[in-house]
Design a protein around this motif. Structure first.
Motif, PDB file in Angstrom:
ATOM      1  N   ASP A 189       0.814  -1.210   0.000  1.00 38.10           N
ATOM      2  CA  ASP A 189       0.000   0.000   0.000  1.00 38.10           C
ATOM      3  C   ASP A 189       0.849   1.261   0.000  1.00 38.10           C
ATOM      4  O   ASP A 189       0.329   2.355   0.155  1.00 38.10           O
ATOM      5  CB  ASP A 189      -0.922   0.001   1.219  1.00 38.10           C
ATOM      6  CG  ASP A 189      -1.977  -1.067   1.100  1.00 38.10           C
ATOM      7  OD1 ASP A 189      -2.511  -1.235  -0.020  1.00 38.10           O
ATOM      8  OD2 ASP A 189      -2.257  -1.734   2.089  1.00 38.10           O
ATOM      9  N   CYS A 190       2.123   1.086  -0.198  1.00 45.12           N
ATOM     10  CA  CYS A 190       3.037   2.213  -0.030  1.00 45.12           C
ATOM     11  C   CYS A 190       2.788   3.345  -1.015  1.00 45.12           C
ATOM     12  O   CYS A 190       3.146   4.473  -0.758  1.00 45.12           O
ATOM     13  CB  CYS A 190       4.487   1.759  -0.144  1.00 45.12           C
ATOM     14  SG  CYS A 190       5.006   1.365  -1.831  1.00 45.12           S
ATOM     15  N   CYS A 191       2.159   3.024  -2.110  1.00 45.69           N
ATOM     16  CA  CYS A 191       1.987   4.067  -3.116  1.00 45.69           C
ATOM     17  C   CYS A 191       0.558   4.571  -3.234  1.00 45.69           C
ATOM     18  O   CYS A 191       0.281   5.460  -4.042  1.00 45.69           O
ATOM     19  CB  CYS A 191       2.463   3.570  -4.465  1.00 45.69           C
ATOM     20  SG  CYS A 191       4.250   3.478  -4.535  1.00 45.69           S
ATOM     21  N   ALA A 192      -0.318   4.052  -2.442  1.00 40.64           N
ATOM     22  CA  ALA A 192      -1.706   4.472  -2.521  1.00 40.64           C
ATOM     23  C   ALA A 192      -1.852   5.849  -1.901  1.00 40.64           C
ATOM     24  O   ALA A 192      -2.275   6.000  -0.768  1.00 40.64           O
ATOM     25  CB  ALA A 192      -2.601   3.458  -1.820  1.00 40.64           C
ATOM     26  N   GLY A 193      -1.495   6.844  -2.654  1.00 45.80           N
ATOM     27  CA  GLY A 193      -1.648   8.206  -2.178  1.00 45.80           C
ATOM     28  C   GLY A 193      -0.379   8.806  -1.622  1.00 45.80           C
ATOM     29  O   GLY A 193      -0.366   9.949  -1.216  1.00 45.80           O
ATOM     30  N   ALA A 194       0.701   8.049  -1.609  1.00 47.62           N
ATOM     31  CA  ALA A 194       1.952   8.581  -1.081  1.00 47.62           C
ATOM     32  C   ALA A 194       3.105   8.045  -1.905  1.00 47.62           C
ATOM     33  O   ALA A 194       3.927   7.279  -1.423  1.00 47.62           O
ATOM     34  CB  ALA A 194       2.117   8.207   0.383  1.00 47.62           C
ATOM     35  N   SER A 195       3.153   8.456  -3.148  1.00 45.92           N
ATOM     36  CA  SER A 195       4.128   7.874  -4.069  1.00 45.92           C
ATOM     37  C   SER A 195       5.564   8.200  -3.694  1.00 45.92           C
ATOM     38  O   SER A 195       6.489   7.553  -4.157  1.00 45.92           O
ATOM     39  CB  SER A 195       3.851   8.344  -5.488  1.00 45.92           C
ATOM     40  OG  SER A 195       4.112   9.722  -5.583  1.00 45.92           O
ATOM     41  N   ASP A 196       5.741   9.202  -2.836  1.00 49.93           N
ATOM     42  CA  ASP A 196       7.105   9.579  -2.486  1.00 49.93           C
ATOM     43  C   ASP A 196       7.808   8.554  -1.606  1.00 49.93           C
ATOM     44  O   ASP A 196       9.011   8.586  -1.437  1.00 49.93           O
ATOM     45  CB  ASP A 196       7.110  10.943  -1.788  1.00 49.93           C
ATOM     46  CG  ASP A 196       6.072  11.018  -0.689  1.00 49.93           C
ATOM     47  OD1 ASP A 196       5.061  10.309  -0.791  1.00 49.93           O
ATOM     48  OD2 ASP A 196       6.276  11.778   0.261  1.00 49.93           O
ATOM     49  N   ILE A 197       7.025   7.623  -1.049  1.00 50.14           N
ATOM     50  CA  ILE A 197       7.682   6.609  -0.244  1.00 50.14           C
ATOM     51  C   ILE A 197       8.261   5.520  -1.128  1.00 50.14           C
ATOM     52  O   ILE A 197       9.094   4.724  -0.712  1.00 50.14           O
ATOM     53  CB  ILE A 197       6.697   5.975   0.769  1.00 50.14           C
ATOM     54  CG1 ILE A 197       7.489   5.262   1.858  1.00 50.14           C
ATOM     55  CG2 ILE A 197       5.756   5.031   0.082  1.00 50.14           C
ATOM     56  CD1 ILE A 197       6.616   4.548   2.858  1.00 50.14           C
ATOM     57  N   CYS A 198       7.839   5.497  -2.351  1.00 53.37           N
ATOM     58  CA  CYS A 198       8.213   4.427  -3.265  1.00 53.37           C
ATOM     59  C   CYS A 198       9.658   4.517  -3.722  1.00 53.37           C
ATOM     60  O   CYS A 198      10.332   3.506  -3.900  1.00 53.37           O
ATOM     61  CB  CYS A 198       7.287   4.448  -4.474  1.00 53.37           C
ATOM     62  SG  CYS A 198       7.302   2.940  -5.414  1.00 53.37           S
ATOM     63  N   VAL A 251      -0.308   4.837   6.485  1.00 57.03           N
ATOM     64  CA  VAL A 251       0.499   4.772   5.266  1.00 57.03           C
ATOM     65  C   VAL A 251      -0.356   5.190   4.074  1.00 57.03           C
ATOM     66  O   VAL A 251       0.078   5.947   3.209  1.00 57.03           O
ATOM     67  CB  VAL A 251       1.074   3.358   5.047  1.00 57.03           C
ATOM     68  CG1 VAL A 251       1.634   3.210   3.632  1.00 57.03           C
ATOM     69  CG2 VAL A 251       2.167   3.063   6.061  1.00 57.03           C
ATOM     70  N   ARG A 252      -1.598   4.712   4.075  1.00 58.21           N
ATOM     71  CA  ARG A 252      -2.501   5.054   2.972  1.00 58.21           C
ATOM     72  C   ARG A 252      -2.927   6.513   3.035  1.00 58.21           C
ATOM     73  O   ARG A 252      -3.220   7.123   2.006  1.00 58.21           O
ATOM     74  CB  ARG A 252      -3.746   4.182   3.027  1.00 58.21           C
ATOM     75  CG  ARG A 252      -3.467   2.736   2.734  1.00 58.21           C
ATOM     76  CD  ARG A 252      -4.770   1.963   2.655  1.00 58.21           C
ATOM     77  NE  ARG A 252      -4.506   0.529   2.589  1.00 58.21           N
ATOM     78  CZ  ARG A 252      -5.454  -0.390   2.468  1.00 58.21           C
ATOM     79  NH1 ARG A 252      -6.725  -0.017   2.424  1.00 58.21           N
ATOM     80  NH2 ARG A 252      -5.145  -1.659   2.404  1.00 58.21           N
ATOM     81  N   GLY A 280      -1.216   8.994   3.715  1.00 60.80           N
ATOM     82  CA  GLY A 280      -0.206   9.897   3.164  1.00 60.80           C
ATOM     83  C   GLY A 280       0.216  10.983   4.126  1.00 60.80           C
ATOM     84  O   GLY A 280       0.003  10.883   5.337  1.00 60.80           O
ATOM     85  N   TYR A 314       7.512   7.411   7.241  1.00 59.73           N
ATOM     86  CA  TYR A 314       8.002   6.752   6.031  1.00 59.73           C
ATOM     87  C   TYR A 314       9.504   6.476   6.060  1.00 59.73           C
ATOM     88  O   TYR A 314       9.969   5.407   5.655  1.00 59.73           O
ATOM     89  CB  TYR A 314       7.653   7.593   4.806  1.00 59.73           C
ATOM     90  CG  TYR A 314       6.169   7.693   4.545  1.00 59.73           C
ATOM     91  CD1 TYR A 314       5.438   6.560   4.229  1.00 59.73           C
ATOM     92  CD2 TYR A 314       5.506   8.902   4.625  1.00 59.73           C
ATOM     93  CE1 TYR A 314       4.072   6.637   3.993  1.00 59.73           C
ATOM     94  CE2 TYR A 314       4.140   8.995   4.393  1.00 59.73           C
ATOM     95  CZ  TYR A 314       3.437   7.860   4.074  1.00 59.73           C
ATOM     96  OH  TYR A 314       2.092   7.937   3.836  1.00 59.73           O
ATOM     97  N   CYS A 338       5.455  -1.587  -7.696  1.00 61.20           N
ATOM     98  CA  CYS A 338       4.994  -0.399  -7.006  1.00 61.20           C
ATOM     99  C   CYS A 338       4.560   0.641  -8.037  1.00 61.20           C
ATOM    100  O   CYS A 338       5.380   1.235  -8.731  1.00 61.20           O
ATOM    101  CB  CYS A 338       6.118   0.143  -6.143  1.00 61.20           C
ATOM    102  SG  CYS A 338       5.585   1.343  -4.949  1.00 61.20           S
ATOM    103  N   ASP A 339       3.263   0.823  -8.121  1.00 62.65           N
ATOM    104  CA  ASP A 339       2.704   1.593  -9.224  1.00 62.65           C
ATOM    105  C   ASP A 339       2.695   3.086  -8.959  1.00 62.65           C
ATOM    106  O   ASP A 339       1.671   3.683  -8.666  1.00 62.65           O
ATOM    107  CB  ASP A 339       1.284   1.102  -9.508  1.00 62.65           C
ATOM    108  CG  ASP A 339       0.722   1.734 -10.766  1.00 62.65           C
ATOM    109  OD1 ASP A 339      -0.476   2.009 -10.768  1.00 62.65           O
ATOM    110  OD2 ASP A 339       1.483   1.947 -11.714  1.00 62.65           O
ATOM    111  N   CYS A 340       3.865   3.688  -9.044  1.00 58.55           N
ATOM    112  CA  CYS A 340       3.906   5.133  -8.800  1.00 58.55           C
ATOM    113  C   CYS A 340       4.828   5.822  -9.785  1.00 58.55           C
ATOM    114  O   CYS A 340       5.520   5.192 -10.570  1.00 58.55           O
ATOM    115  CB  CYS A 340       4.374   5.417  -7.372  1.00 58.55           C
ATOM    116  SG  CYS A 340       6.090   5.036  -7.118  1.00 58.55           S
ATOM    117  N   ASP A 386       7.593   7.261  -9.507  1.00 63.05           N
ATOM    118  CA  ASP A 386       9.029   7.062  -9.399  1.00 63.05           C
ATOM    119  C   ASP A 386       9.522   5.869 -10.200  1.00 63.05           C
ATOM    120  O   ASP A 386      10.703   5.625 -10.298  1.00 63.05           O
ATOM    121  CB  ASP A 386       9.408   6.876  -7.923  1.00 63.05           C
ATOM    122  CG  ASP A 386       9.041   8.115  -7.119  1.00 63.05           C
ATOM    123  OD1 ASP A 386       9.385   9.207  -7.580  1.00 63.05           O
ATOM    124  OD2 ASP A 386       8.416   7.964  -6.066  1.00 63.05           O
TER     125      ASP A 386
END
Lengths: 119, 119
Positions: A90-99, B26-27, B29, B77, B109-111, B113
């Motif tokens: 779920d790391c990118c669900a709304g917080a892509s900077d953690i990716c 985490v979700r 953000g 994070y 990881c779908d973001c 980055d």
DNA sequence: TCTTTATTTCCAGTATCGTCGAAATATGGA
DNA sequence: TCCATATTTCGACGATACTGGAAATAAAGA
């Protein structure tokens, strides 16, 4: 992975002795290590380690096979990967900077498979 | 990261209520969620959640800031990434085959980055 | 200041966990 | 079969963790 499974795995790792044992097995690779050898390296009584390995085993984080009088333990790589996936999914669900850091970690992994990235 | 720090973080996550709270944050953000809102969503008493958040906070997995009468919690994070890094850092020392799935995870990881890989 | 709302701290009962001595089990060899 | 080695199971004590009621603290508004 269900949350209860993740909690079981995290609980198994949330103990210094068990985490040390697990990491030693991760480093040992597919060859694994005998229970006694592991106990010797970690400096813990055989029965205490046996309990630790039993907990890690029930969490799917280690596997075992008998070889003569010894029992060889190996890291449960597949389930370890599943756990990491669960922690990340779920790391990118709304917080892509953690990716970004996560990708850095994977890239920093200094192994042959690094080549796959360019494929 | 020292092993005791990792154990502290893993212990904090090794609890269904705390793991649920952490994942919700985490979700959520960078905006985070107020303590009360979190308690309402998770269906736990405010004081129980407060204790959970306190444990996660000491493990560095969440951060908090006051906003009027509310206290807003956000996921930590940076420290979460450090923990994942710790769990992975020995993955290739003699067992490079465990590394491939990790890269897959990061790639999945779908973001935004994701582009960095090609750079 | 008084009241309301939001959150945390205190506390104590209950449950779960960790440890390791001692005993039990499993294996291989004489 | 008898012995030695390797590992696990049993048992019980002490330590630690979880929960939620009640009280304390923090903030905003009347």
């Amino acid at each position: 992975m269900e949350i209860k499974t993740a909690v079981t795995a995290l609980s198994a790792l949330a103990h210094e002795g068990r985490l040390n044992a697990f990491r030693l097995l991760v480093r040992a690779g597919q060859d694994g290590l005998a229970s006694g050898e592991l106990a010797r390296r970690l400096g813990v009584p055989a029965n205490t380690l046996s309990g630790s390995l039993n907990i890690l085993s029930h969490a799917g984080l280690v596997e075992s096979r008998r070889a003569g009088k010894s029992v060889i333990y190996t890291a449960g790589y597949a389930n370890m990967t599943e756990l990491l996936q669960f922690l990340m999914e779920d790391c990118c669900a709304g917080a892509s900077d953690i990716c970004a850091p996560l990708i850095e970690i994977a890239l920093a992994c200094d192994c042959d498979d690094k080549d796959k990235i360019d494929a």
